[in-house]
Write an enzyme that holds these catalytic residues in place. Structure first.
Site, mmCIF file in Angstrom:
data_model
loop_
_atom_site.group_PDB
_atom_site.id
_atom_site.type_symbol
_atom_site.label_atom_id
_atom_site.label_comp_id
_atom_site.label_asym_id
_atom_site.label_seq_id
_atom_site.Cartn_x
_atom_site.Cartn_y
_atom_site.Cartn_z
ATOM 1 C CG ASP A 1 -3.054 -2.556 4.484
ATOM 2 O OD1 ASP A 1 -2.293 -1.731 5.011
ATOM 3 O OD2 ASP A 1 -4.256 -2.336 4.284
ATOM 4 C CD GLU B 1 -2.715 1.335 2.458
ATOM 5 O OE1 GLU B 1 -3.558 2.246 2.472
ATOM 6 O OE2 GLU B 1 -2.612 0.475 3.342
ATOM 7 C CB ILE C 1 -0.935 -0.247 9.794
ATOM 8 C CG1 ILE C 1 0.495 -0.310 10.356
ATOM 9 C CG2 ILE C 1 -1.949 -0.122 10.952
ATOM 10 C CD1 ILE C 1 0.877 0.917 11.190
ATOM 11 C CG ASP C 2 -6.770 -3.181 6.701
ATOM 12 O OD1 ASP C 2 -6.808 -2.407 5.740
ATOM 13 O OD2 ASP C 2 -7.783 -3.764 7.153
ATOM 14 C CG ASP D 1 -7.838 -2.150 1.758
ATOM 15 O OD1 ASP D 1 -7.099 -1.755 2.671
ATOM 16 O OD2 ASP D 1 -8.183 -1.422 0.805
ATOM 17 C CB THR E 1 -3.577 3.864 9.174
ATOM 18 O OG1 THR E 1 -2.824 2.887 8.440
ATOM 19 C CG2 THR E 1 -2.630 4.961 9.635
#
Length: 298
Positions: A116, A89, A118-119, A244, A121
């Site tokens: 990802d 990402e 940190i899905d 995601d 954030t």
């Protein structure tokens, strides 16, 4: 084959957790180790991020921790698989057009890692304990490995194509609800204020009247993992990206559920408008979203 994950703990005196350690250097093991190490580092930075910027909207956040975690994951993966490609990402310019272009280019890869760091954030920034690391591996466009790690709850979700989904070595399966009216559905408030959020709100309003309840935790990947192990009956959101969805979509499929786009077409890594469910309520879920003109697809 059941994925065996070992968790080692230091002495009882300091009770400091050592991350998950998997001896094999298979893609699944590398994904687990990468997610674990990144997740523990992210957790150590909770409330300590140094930079905070926005992307497509003031609600779409990115921090120095996101970027650092992705760099860590990239290095760990490329150490073992230097010829593989990575779609992360934080390596893609903001916006749906840039995401689609990056995915189109990357999808030509034989082996593509979809990351990802940190899905969730926004949750991380505000200290809300619902975020995760999501790592998937696609082979010729088909996702074959998915790992999602929640460092706050210390929950590691692992799926391999054809081998099921596991949490802490225990097999996961979807919920049993047969009717939408008995179901708890995950939804999202998309940061895209021009398209994503207005479309989602149509679907959310319709689902609020037809389900037992809705939950909006703020992490698409964790919502999908929760569908895979039966904590949610389904999940709907418009305006997502490959990073995601990829790992969680494999988990739902491997646990007996169904993942499609919002019109019912089978999932592939290009899907941005997603519906996932235990399978039993899928048709009803799709019908409700379609009737609300909330598919996001013209």
């Amino acid at each position: 084959m059941r994925i065996q994950v070992e968790s080692r703990v230091k002495s009882l005196e300091d009770k400091t957790k050592i991350p998950y350690v998997v001896g094999s250097k298979s893609p699944t093991a590398v994904a687990i180790n990468s997610a674990s190490k990144a997740g523990e580092w992210i957790k150590s930075k909770l409330g300590m991020h140094q930079e905070l910027n926005t992307k497509v909207s003031p609600q779409d956040l990115v921090t120095d921790v996101d970027k650092g975690a992705e760099m860590m994951i990239r290095k760990l993966i490329l150490t073992h698989f230097p010829n593989h490609d990575i779609l992360g990402e934080e390596g893609v310019a903001p916006g749906a057009t840039a995401s689609a272009a990056a995915l189109s280019k990357a999808s030509q890869s034989e082996y593509l890692w979809i990351v990802d760091p940190i899905d969730g954030t926004t949750n991380f920034v505000h200290g809300f304990p619902f975020f995760c690391v999501s790592i998937a591996l696609a082979y010729r466009g088909e996702v074959i490995v998915g790992v999602i790690y929640d460092p706050i709850k210390d929950e590691m979700f692992v799926a391999e194509k054809g081998k099921g989904v596991y949490i802490h070595g225990n097999r996961g399966e979807v919920s049993k609800e047969a009717n939408l009216s008995d179901s708890v559905i995950g939804v999202g408030f998309n940061p895209d204020r021009e398209f994503g959020l207005p479309t989602n709100m149509k679907g959310i309003n319709a689902l609020a009247n037809t389900t037992r309840s809705l939950r909006a935790g703020g992490s698409a990947a964790l919502h999908l993992a929760y569908v895979a192990i039966g904590r949610l009956s389904g999940y709907y959101e418009v305006g997502l990206n490959a990073w995601d969805i990829a790992a969680g979509a494999l988990m739902v499929a491997e646990s007996g559920g169904i993942v499609t786009d919002t019109t019912g077409k089978p999932y592939d890594i290009g899907v941005r408008h997603v519906v996932a469910s235990n399978g039993k309520i899928h048709a009803e879920l799709l019908e409700t979203i379609k009737a609300a003109n909330a598919t996001g697809i013209a």
